[in-house]
Every structure is written in C-alpha cells, then in structure tokens.
Design an enzyme around this catalytic site. Structure first.
Site, PDB file in Angstrom:
ATOM      1  N   GLU A 196       0.852  -1.194   0.000  1.00 11.35           N
ATOM      2  CA  GLU A 196       0.000   0.000   0.000  1.00 11.35           C
ATOM      3  C   GLU A 196       0.890   1.248   0.000  1.00 11.35           C
ATOM      4  O   GLU A 196       2.076   1.183   0.352  1.00 11.35           O
ATOM      5  CB  GLU A 196      -0.827   0.037   1.295  1.00 11.35           C
ATOM      6  CG  GLU A 196      -1.676  -1.177   1.539  1.00 11.35           C
ATOM      7  CD  GLU A 196      -2.932  -1.184   0.696  1.00 11.35           C
ATOM      8  OE1 GLU A 196      -3.363  -0.101   0.269  1.00 11.35           O
ATOM      9  OE2 GLU A 196      -3.455  -2.279   0.445  1.00 11.35           O
ATOM     10  N   LYS A 234      -3.793 -11.675  11.609  1.00  8.48           N
ATOM     11  CA  LYS A 234      -4.102 -12.996  11.028  1.00  8.48           C
ATOM     12  C   LYS A 234      -3.704 -14.111  11.989  1.00  8.48           C
ATOM     13  O   LYS A 234      -4.416 -15.108  12.129  1.00  8.48           O
ATOM     14  CB  LYS A 234      -3.359 -13.157   9.697  1.00  8.48           C
ATOM     15  CG  LYS A 234      -3.880 -12.235   8.602  1.00  8.48           C
ATOM     16  CD  LYS A 234      -2.951 -12.266   7.400  1.00  8.48           C
ATOM     17  CE  LYS A 234      -3.445 -11.364   6.296  1.00  8.48           C
ATOM     18  NZ  LYS A 234      -2.441 -11.190   5.245  1.00  8.48           N
TER      19      LYS A 234
END
Ligand code: NAP
Length: 337
Positions: free
Chosen positions: A207, A222
C-alpha cells in the site's frame, strides 16, 4: 433451493465474489440444487436493492456506473437497512479499520442480531472481538465464517475440522506477502529495505502506507484469528509481541546467508505466546518461500508438521474463500451434503 444474500462493500473482493458466484451458478444448481440470489449490494453512499434478486449481468455490463441502474437507492446505509431485508446470509467485504474494526464490526453485529449468517473477509472484527462475535452468533443461532481473513483461500482455518483427533502443538507461519516479498528481494538482489519496498509499491504488492504490513500488524491480526480458531482461544491483537522488518539491513541478510540461513518475517504461536518478528530460518527449509506467497506450518502430535502454502492475498483468492464459506454454511444447516 433459493438462498438470499446481501453484499456490503462492492470493492475488489466484493466484485470478484459476485463474478465468481455468477460463474459458479450453474454448477451450484446442478451439484447442490442451490440458487443464490443477491438481494442487496451496499456501498458507503447507497445500495442496489431488488427483492426478486439483482441482475448481476446488468451490473457487470455497466461497470463503475452501477449507481445509474434503476435498482440504485441513494443514501441507503447497510446498518439501517439490513433489518428490512429478507435474506439468509450477509457477506461483508468493506475495508478494515485496524483500531476499531469498523464499519465491518457494526455490520456483522447487526446482521447477527437479525438472524443472518455472516461471511466476512474483514480481519479487524475478528482480531479485536473474536469471542464476542462467536457468542453473539451462538445466541442468535447463526453461523459466522471468515476463512478469507487468513491466507485467503489457502484452507488455514478450514483445516481445523481435519485435525480434531490430532493435537496441535504450535504454529510457524509467513502471513504477509508484502513483507515476504521485500525480504525475498533483499535476499536475492542484496538491495536496501527502502528500495525493495519501493519496488513492492510499484508492483501493487504494498500500500501507499505500508505500515500495517512491514511493521507486522497485518500478520499479527491474522495470527490471532488462526490461533483462536485452531486452539479455541479468545486472544486479541493486544496479546501479540510484534516487531517489524524496517530495520533489517542487507548486511544482516548477507551474514545470515553466509551461515546457510535466511531472514523471514515469521508469525509464531508457541508455549502460549504469540509473536511476529524477523527470524533466522535454515535456507531451503519449508518456511523458506519467496515472493508474495504465504506459508503455514502447523506442528501436530501425530502427523508432525503439516504445511499449507499458497497465494495468501488477492481479490479473486479472497472471493473463492468467501464462496467456500457460503457453501459450507449450507452444509452446516443441513441444506446440502
Ligand atoms: N484484496 C485482497 O486481496 C483481500 C484479501 C483478503 C481479505 N481482504 C479484506 O477484504 C476487505 C475488502 O478488501 P478490498 O480489497 O475489496 O477493499 P476495497 O476494494 O477498498 O473495497 C471495499 C469496498 O467497501 C466500500 N465501503 C466502504 N465503506 C463502506 C460502508 N460503510 N458501507 C458499504 N460499503 C463501504 C468501499 O467503497 P469506497 O471505495 O467507495 O470507499 C469499497 O467499494 C478488506 O477488509 C480487506 O482487508 C482483502
């Protein structure tokens, strides 16, 4: 059998899910007798709504101009409108606010309170409020599935069902493709961190603000979901010790290499501790994967290490995980076998 759905968030993942659903409609009908109809697609500024089922072909044809379709209702918000829908499942694919889990958290709570099953690709709600969401789902007799949140369609969470009689001891994994790509390039080309990051951004792997990836927060989120799922725990991201990779130098990588090691950004669960940090691992060992791949090594008592590897990101991959979850919910409800 007709099953009605709504989708919240028509971005990359949401759109790929709609496309995959359309592509698989025929096989879902012939194999399972299932006909999924999309009743509503919510965006931040309105929604496409049709109680008889939206025409997906029309939506794909018109592309970005979908707000011009006659089914478009301006200023409708998912949170205020969900209770009016005659649906069984809500698919949630909005962006994640890492601190609050919003807007997904409120969408999921509202969907569950209305008795809808939920499938989501959003990590935030699950690394912040894992137990609370499960309790709410149970209270409302709903199913909640989120396999896309960890390694997309690599069956990292789904494998739980095949390990019931086994005993899981620990987890070592690489759960962020961006940081793995950067370390791989630093290892193969000997380049500085900043250059490898720039390259990752140019290729669309990182990003514009890469903090969540390179500082380890994405992998930590995660890991929390994976560990909660496989060990039936109620951890949150605050329980993870996190160290990023931005201070790794080409010199450190070179030194590791000369001793037969590589540096990898590992997400680990061992002895009740969760950590995300750069670690030395033996070259060519199972965790020595390159590029944007993800790998999960589950240490088990009876099978030894079980290794899952694959593309852990990408909108098509996440869409496949969502559709899988949706089908599995129909199995859990006894509609299909
Ligand atoms: N892309 C992947 O590879 C991948 C893989 C696994 C999981 N995920 C997760 O899946 C989710 C979606 O990812 P994505 O890549 O599809 O993101 P995205 O392209 O940014 O799509 C999100 C969509 O949700 C819309 N949205 C924002 N706020 C909303 C609201 N309050 N109500 C309804 N819609 C709203 C956005 O509209 P605007 O853009 O107009 O604001 C956008 O269309 C994220 O949580 C991501 O972390 C992504």
């Amino acid at each position: 059998m007709e099953r009605n759905l709504c989708l919240i968030g028509k971005g990359n993942v949401g759109t790929q899910f709609l496309k995959l659903l359309q592509k698989k409609q025929e096989i879902l009908k012939t194999k399972f007798g299932l006909n999924f109809r999309i009743i509503a697609i919510f965006e931040y500024d309105g929604a496409l709504i049709n109680n008889n089922g939206l025409d997906l072909a029309k939506i794909f044809d018109i592309g970005e101009n979908f707000r011009k379709l006659e089914d478009w209702e301006k200023n409708v918000k998912a949170l205020n409108y969900l209770s009016k829908l005659d649906i069984e499942t809500c698919i949630e694919t909005t962006p994640t606010n890492p601190d609050t889990g919003e807007p997904a958290l409120s969408h999921i709570i509202e969907a569950l309170n209305n008795g809808f099953d939920v499938v989501s690709s959003n990590k935030g709600p699950f690394y912040l409020k894992y137990r609370e969401l499960h309790e709410l789902a149970e209270k409302n007799k709903c199913y909640i599935k989120y396999d896309a949140t960890v390694a997309s369609c690599v069956p990292a969470l789904a494998i739980k069902n095949d390990l019931i009689a086994n005993e899981i001891i620990g987890i070592k994994s690489i759960l962020n493709g961006t940081s793995n790509y950067i370390l791989s390039r630093m290892t193969s080309e000997g380049v500085e961190f900043s250059l490898a990051l720039k390259e990752a951004q140019e290729l669309g792997y990182a990003e514009a603000d890469p903090t969540l990836d390179i500082e380890g927060f994405d992998a930590a989120g995660k890991l929390v979901i994976l560990v909660n799922e496989l060990f039936d725990l109620s951890l949150t991201i605050k329980d993870v010790k996190i160290r990023g990779i931005s201070d790794i130098t080409p010199q450190a990588i070179k030194l590791a290499k000369s001793d037969g090691y590589v540096i990898k950004h590992l997400a680990i669960y061992k002895n009740n501790s969760l950590l995300v940090e750069p670690r030395l691992i033996e070259k060519n060992s199972s965790l020595d994967i390159n590029g944007t791949l993800n790998v999960i090594e589950i240490q088990t008592k009876y099978a030894g290490p079980i290794i899952l590897m694959g593309r852990g990101a990408g909108a098509k991959e996440a869409a496949a995980a969502i559709l899988n979850d949706l089908i599995n919910i129909q199995k859990l409800r006894g509609y299909i076998h």
